[in-house]
Design a protein around this motif. Structure first.
Motif, PDB file in Angstrom:
ATOM      1  N   THR A 258       0.854  -1.182   0.000  1.00  0.00           N
ATOM      2  CA  THR A 258       0.000   0.000   0.000  1.00  0.00           C
ATOM      3  C   THR A 258       0.886   1.226   0.000  1.00  0.00           C
ATOM      4  O   THR A 258       1.781   1.349   0.829  1.00  0.00           O
ATOM      5  CB  THR A 258      -0.926   0.003   1.221  1.00  0.00           C
ATOM      6  N   ILE A 259       0.674   2.081  -0.979  1.00  0.00           N
ATOM      7  CA  ILE A 259       1.473   3.302  -1.017  1.00  0.00           C
ATOM      8  C   ILE A 259       0.531   4.490  -0.893  1.00  0.00           C
ATOM      9  O   ILE A 259      -0.669   4.370  -1.100  1.00  0.00           O
ATOM     10  CB  ILE A 259       2.332   3.412  -2.299  1.00  0.00           C
ATOM     11  N   ARG A 260       1.071   5.618  -0.505  1.00  0.00           N
ATOM     12  CA  ARG A 260       0.287   6.822  -0.362  1.00  0.00           C
ATOM     13  C   ARG A 260       0.838   7.855  -1.307  1.00  0.00           C
ATOM     14  O   ARG A 260       2.044   8.107  -1.305  1.00  0.00           O
ATOM     15  CB  ARG A 260       0.418   7.358   1.051  1.00  0.00           C
ATOM     16  N   ILE A 261      -0.040   8.420  -2.099  1.00  0.00           N
ATOM     17  CA  ILE A 261       0.381   9.500  -2.980  1.00  0.00           C
ATOM     18  C   ILE A 261      -0.420  10.713  -2.544  1.00  0.00           C
ATOM     19  O   ILE A 261      -1.638  10.721  -2.680  1.00  0.00           O
ATOM     20  CB  ILE A 261       0.089   9.160  -4.457  1.00  0.00           C
ATOM     21  N   ASP A 262       0.234  11.713  -1.954  1.00  0.00           N
ATOM     22  CA  ASP A 262      -0.447  12.895  -1.421  1.00  0.00           C
ATOM     23  C   ASP A 262      -1.614  12.506  -0.523  1.00  0.00           C
ATOM     24  O   ASP A 262      -2.716  13.047  -0.675  1.00  0.00           O
ATOM     25  CB  ASP A 262      -0.980  13.785  -2.560  1.00  0.00           C
ATOM     26  N   GLY A 263      -1.410  11.551   0.352  1.00  0.00           N
ATOM     27  CA  GLY A 263      -2.465  11.176   1.315  1.00  0.00           C
ATOM     28  C   GLY A 263      -3.509  10.226   0.739  1.00  0.00           C
ATOM     29  O   GLY A 263      -4.353   9.738   1.455  1.00  0.00           O
TER      30      GLY A 263
END
Ligand code: GDP
Ligand code: ZN
Length: 447
Positions: A258-263
């Motif tokens: 799981t990655i976060r891109i700008d939240g």
């Protein structure tokens, strides 16, 4: 058989050091334990300053105690909250002291579980607590807050209620077996069922939006073996989680990250390369890849930039059912130049050198923020299991509809019961027993 619950204790604040740390006790011994630690003359819902002491009388910490008598507490049991300094050492000592005095370390989620068992929250609300705590942005937090307030549960209960009333009508008609349903208000039952079905379909759409808000965008990496799927997952996740090798067909299982891109949350699933043949383990990996593709929002198709057509051929129509697709030509570092005839929507990247990753991030960010659609009024959080339960209810309600057309009243009543039961799984509220109780108490056919 029910037996008296024990008293549980746990640190309620986040692990690590902080200004304040909080311990929560729930169960019949909560108050006596707090008193034994040094809190005196507690009054309900009043802050009490206390010096909290160990068995030898030495002060472990000083802080504030709050007593919430049963049943007016979060769990519905006797609850005491002890606030001290947020030192993990101090908080652990306090927990150990509570355990020595007869409490037990709480399991994860056990306070919410007790709240559910004591009727303080339904299941969907209990799940919303976890979702609120884990929310990755304000919109998701607001949606979880609404579910916790019962917005979702009330929508479920409303349709469940309609289904019960319909079933009560159908059950009644069964007892007048000689009469056709129409003389017993059959037209009304059928139109009521149409209304209930429409409500169920709207509920599923809203729950699906809530699920996307909670889960973020779910994407599967697909493409032929060796195109660089695992390398790209690593490059995006910034870790070495996936195993990268140059032997075709090494990613045999599915891996997720799981990655976060700008939240915004994006779950990436790496799959075995799509390829015919291979050994049994590899075929199992491909079966899982196909399974992942049936429930994903986005297929990220990775092909070798040097031979994109071969890549497209390998992927074939395996992604035809996935709602959104993003085409990536990887290994662009091995090209002399980006071909002028490359389709405009293709992103050229190199997992090896990082070329084009900014552009890929931008595309993923746009897709992730669009996945739940625009924010709407009354938006609530939901989970995949809720959407699944609503789908089951829809299936049963549709079957009830066709059974009614054929005047198969017993079968229609059974489908309505199953539709209702499927919805009951969402809130965990209505057991088969209460339903029967309600049917019998509102009906007096006299047999
Ligand atoms: P997968 O089978 O699609 O998961 O492919 P892998 O990620 O295991 O990569 C296969 C091989 O290609 C490995 O030797 C990688 O080091 C190499 N590779 C992956 N991405 C790139 C890239 O962008 N450029 C170059 N030159 N090699 C790459
Ligand atoms: Zn791989």
């Amino acid at each position: 058989m029910t037996h008296a619950p024990d008293t549980i204790v746990a640190i309620a604040t986040a692990p690590g050091a902080g200004g304040v740390g909080m311990l929560r006790l729930s169960g019949p011994q909560a108050r006596p334990i707090a008193e034994a630690i040094g809190v005196r003359a507690m009054q309900p819902r009043h802050a009490h300053y206390a010096r909290l002491r160990d068995a030898g009388g030495e002060v472990i910490d000083d802080g504030i105690a709050l007593w919430f008598p049963a049943p007016n507490s979060f769990t519905g049991e006797e609850v005491v909250e002890l606030q001290g300094h947020g030192s993990p050492v101090v908080l652990q000592q306090l927990v150990a002291r509570c355990i020595a005095l007869g409490a037990r370390q709480a399991r994860p989620g056990e306070f919410s579980e007790r709240a559910f068992l004591n009727g303080k929250l339904d299941l969907a609300q209990a799940e919303a607590i976890a979702d609120l705590i884990a929310a990755s942005d304000t919109r998701a937090a607001r949606a979880a807050r609404r579910s916790l307030d019962g917005v979702f549960s009330r929508r479920v209960d409303e349709v469940a209620e309609q289904l019960v009333l319909l079933r009560i009508h159908v059950e009644a008609a069964i007892d007048f077996a000689d009469e056709p349903l129409d003389t017993l208000g059959g037209a009304q039952v059928r139109s009521g069922l149409v209304t209930a079905l429409q409500a169920l379909i709207r509920l599923r759409e809203d729950a699906e939006r809530g699920r996307k808000l909670r889960d973020g965008l779910h994407a599967v990496l697909v493409g032929p073996p060796n195109a660089g799927k695992s390398s790209l997952l690593n490059a995006l996740a910034g870790s070495e989680r996936a195993i990268v090798t140059d032997i075709a067909g090494t990613t045999r299982d599915t891996l997720r990250e799981t990655i976060r891109i700008d939240g915004l949350e994006l779950t990436l699933v790496d799959t075995a390369g799509l390829r015919e043949g291979g050994d049994a383990i590899e075929r199992e990996g491909m079966r899982r890849a196909r399974e992942e593709m049936q429930r994903t929002d986005l297929a990220i198709v990775v092909v070798d930039a040097r031979e994109p057509q071969a890549g497209r051929d390998a992927v074939g129509d395996s992604i035809a059912e996935v709602p959104q697709q993003l085409w990536i030509h990887n290994k662009s570092d091995l090209l002399d130049a980006i071909p002028s005839d490359a389709p405009a929507d293709v992103v050229h990247v190199s997992a090896a050198t990082g070329l084009g990753l900014d552009q890929l991030h931008a595309r993923l960010r746009a897709l992730a923020s669009g996945s739940a659609g625009d924010s709407v009024d009354g938006e609530f959080s939901a989970r995949a299991r809720h959407v699944e339960a609503i789908s089951q209810a829809i299936g049963h309600a549709e079957r009830a509809e066709s059974e009614l057309v054929h005047e198969h009243l017993e079968l229609a009543a059974e489908e309505l019961r199953l539709a209702h039961e499927a919805l009951g799984e969402i809130t965990g509220r209505m057991s088969a027993d209460d339903l029967l109780g309600r049917i019998f108490s509102s009906f007096c056919i006299g047999k």
